[in-house]
Scaffold this active site. Sequence first.
Site, PDB file in Angstrom:
ATOM      1  N   HIS A  15     -16.223  20.276  11.000  1.00 38.75           N
ATOM      2  CA  HIS A  15     -15.070  20.116  10.544  1.00 38.75           C
ATOM      3  C   HIS A  15     -14.083  19.488  11.417  1.00 38.75           C
ATOM      4  CE1 HIS A  15     -12.055  22.439   7.588  1.00 38.75           C
ATOM      5  NE2 HIS A  15     -11.300  21.516   8.237  1.00 38.75           N
TER       6      HIS A  15
ATOM      7  N   HIS B 129     -10.802  16.663  11.746  1.00 42.94           N
ATOM      8  CA  HIS B 129     -10.184  15.304  11.065  1.00 42.94           C
ATOM      9  C   HIS B 129      -9.879  14.297  12.312  1.00 42.94           C
ATOM     10  CE1 HIS B 129      -9.509  17.482   7.236  1.00 42.94           C
ATOM     11  NE2 HIS B 129      -9.503  18.604   7.754  1.00 42.94           N
TER      12      HIS B 129
ATOM     13  N   HIS C 109     -12.067  21.360   1.054  1.00 38.17           N
ATOM     14  CA  HIS C 109     -11.272  22.490   1.635  1.00 38.17           C
ATOM     15  C   HIS C 109     -10.951  23.401   0.596  1.00 38.17           C
ATOM     16  CE1 HIS C 109     -10.915  19.712   4.969  1.00 38.17           C
ATOM     17  NE2 HIS C 109      -9.924  20.348   5.508  1.00 38.17           N
TER      18      HIS C 109
ATOM     19  N   GLU D 165      -8.691  28.387   2.138  1.00 38.02           N
ATOM     20  CA  GLU D 165      -7.861  28.350   3.527  1.00 38.02           C
ATOM     21  C   GLU D 165      -6.360  29.143   3.082  1.00 38.02           C
ATOM     22  OE1 GLU D 165      -5.968  25.396   6.971  1.00 38.02           O
ATOM     23  OE2 GLU D 165      -6.577  24.505   4.879  1.00 38.02           O
TER      24      GLU D 165
ATOM     25  N   ASP E  60     -11.031  21.614  13.608  1.00 39.93           N
ATOM     26  CA  ASP E  60     -10.087  21.219  12.498  1.00 39.93           C
ATOM     27  C   ASP E  60      -9.307  19.907  13.223  1.00 39.93           C
ATOM     28  OD1 ASP E  60      -9.192  21.043  10.301  1.00 39.93           O
ATOM     29  OD2 ASP E  60      -8.149  22.921  10.099  1.00 39.93           O
ATOM     30  N   ASP E  61      -8.089  20.110  13.617  1.00 44.48           N
ATOM     31  CA  ASP E  61      -7.382  19.270  14.154  1.00 44.48           C
ATOM     32  C   ASP E  61      -6.815  19.762  15.710  1.00 44.48           C
ATOM     33  OD1 ASP E  61      -6.516  17.715  11.979  1.00 44.48           O
ATOM     34  OD2 ASP E  61      -6.454  19.768  10.872  1.00 44.48           O
TER      35      ASP E  61
END
Length: 335
Positions: free
Chosen positions: A17, A19, A197, A200, A278-279
């Site tokens: 996961h 991005h 997603h 969340e 994630d980021d």
Amino acid sequence: MTELNRFIREMPKAELHLHIEGSLEPELMFALARRNNIEIPYRNVDEVRAAYQFSNLQDFLDIYYQGMSVLKTEQDFYDLTLAYIAHIHEQNVIHTEIFFDPQGHTDRGVPFATVINGISSALKDGREKFGITSKLIMCFLRHLSEEAAFETLKQALPHRDQIIAVGLDSSEVGFPPSKFERVFEKAKSEGFLAVAHAGEEGPPEYVYETLDLLKIDRLDHGNRALEDDALVKRLVESQMALTVCPLSNYKLAGVTDMRTHPIKRMLDLGLKATVNSDDPAYFGGYVNENYLAISESLNLTKDDILILARNGFEASFCTADEKQTMLAKLDAFGS
């Protein structure tokens, strides 16, 4: 450094996961802005980092899409991706499955081929240079229309050999998965796997929709599924993997205290949880930092850490043989 911290840092692991646009570090943002003569509303790296203070998902997304503006050429996407690959190589990640958001670029006039060719070239070089294997997942932006998603899918078809799956990201609340049921049905018919997603910020009902309507192969986030016992039972029985992102949950205030992060409870319930960043440029940590954060906050054991890492390899979209090769490396390390 404690023995467990050293174990985490040196352990072979997967990331499922991530991005790629969210790995844009401030230093690279400035370099690309200069290269492409793009004005950005920050005078220096410190100002960018100061802006990375979010109270919710939408606050984050506003600056996330702003950061994308510096990405214009195939070389930009190559540099972005190879920088991420080099970073995770230092953290002993040996396999990664990367999200990209083509609509965030094509809507700015950047051709789809420019985006995917730059990313794919870097992934190829990353494998040759660092031995890191990878898969690419194309996400639809859920705040945009179904029609726009169909158009993006159409643009992706000539590149289907480079894309393993489709996904769904961006603002969750108010944009239920059901909005994209027909798009996912078409994507599945074209041979793509599916992720989304859900849970969340959105309710458990969104998780049900991803399972029943989008027919996903893996669930991204899924934290709020824990609010529904029947849903938890279903996820456990199906061994649906969850790509959990601890520092993201904390940074976006989905979790206000890391000592209450649900990932340990997920393991105790039998859910197939995995650890991801994630980021990372925005949330203050790559995969190792996420492992370290939950290890320290939740008093995880070495066995807990190994289960999470094993889940990551087992939940990947690799072939059975590829999974066995990676798991053998993990077993050799953990023995």
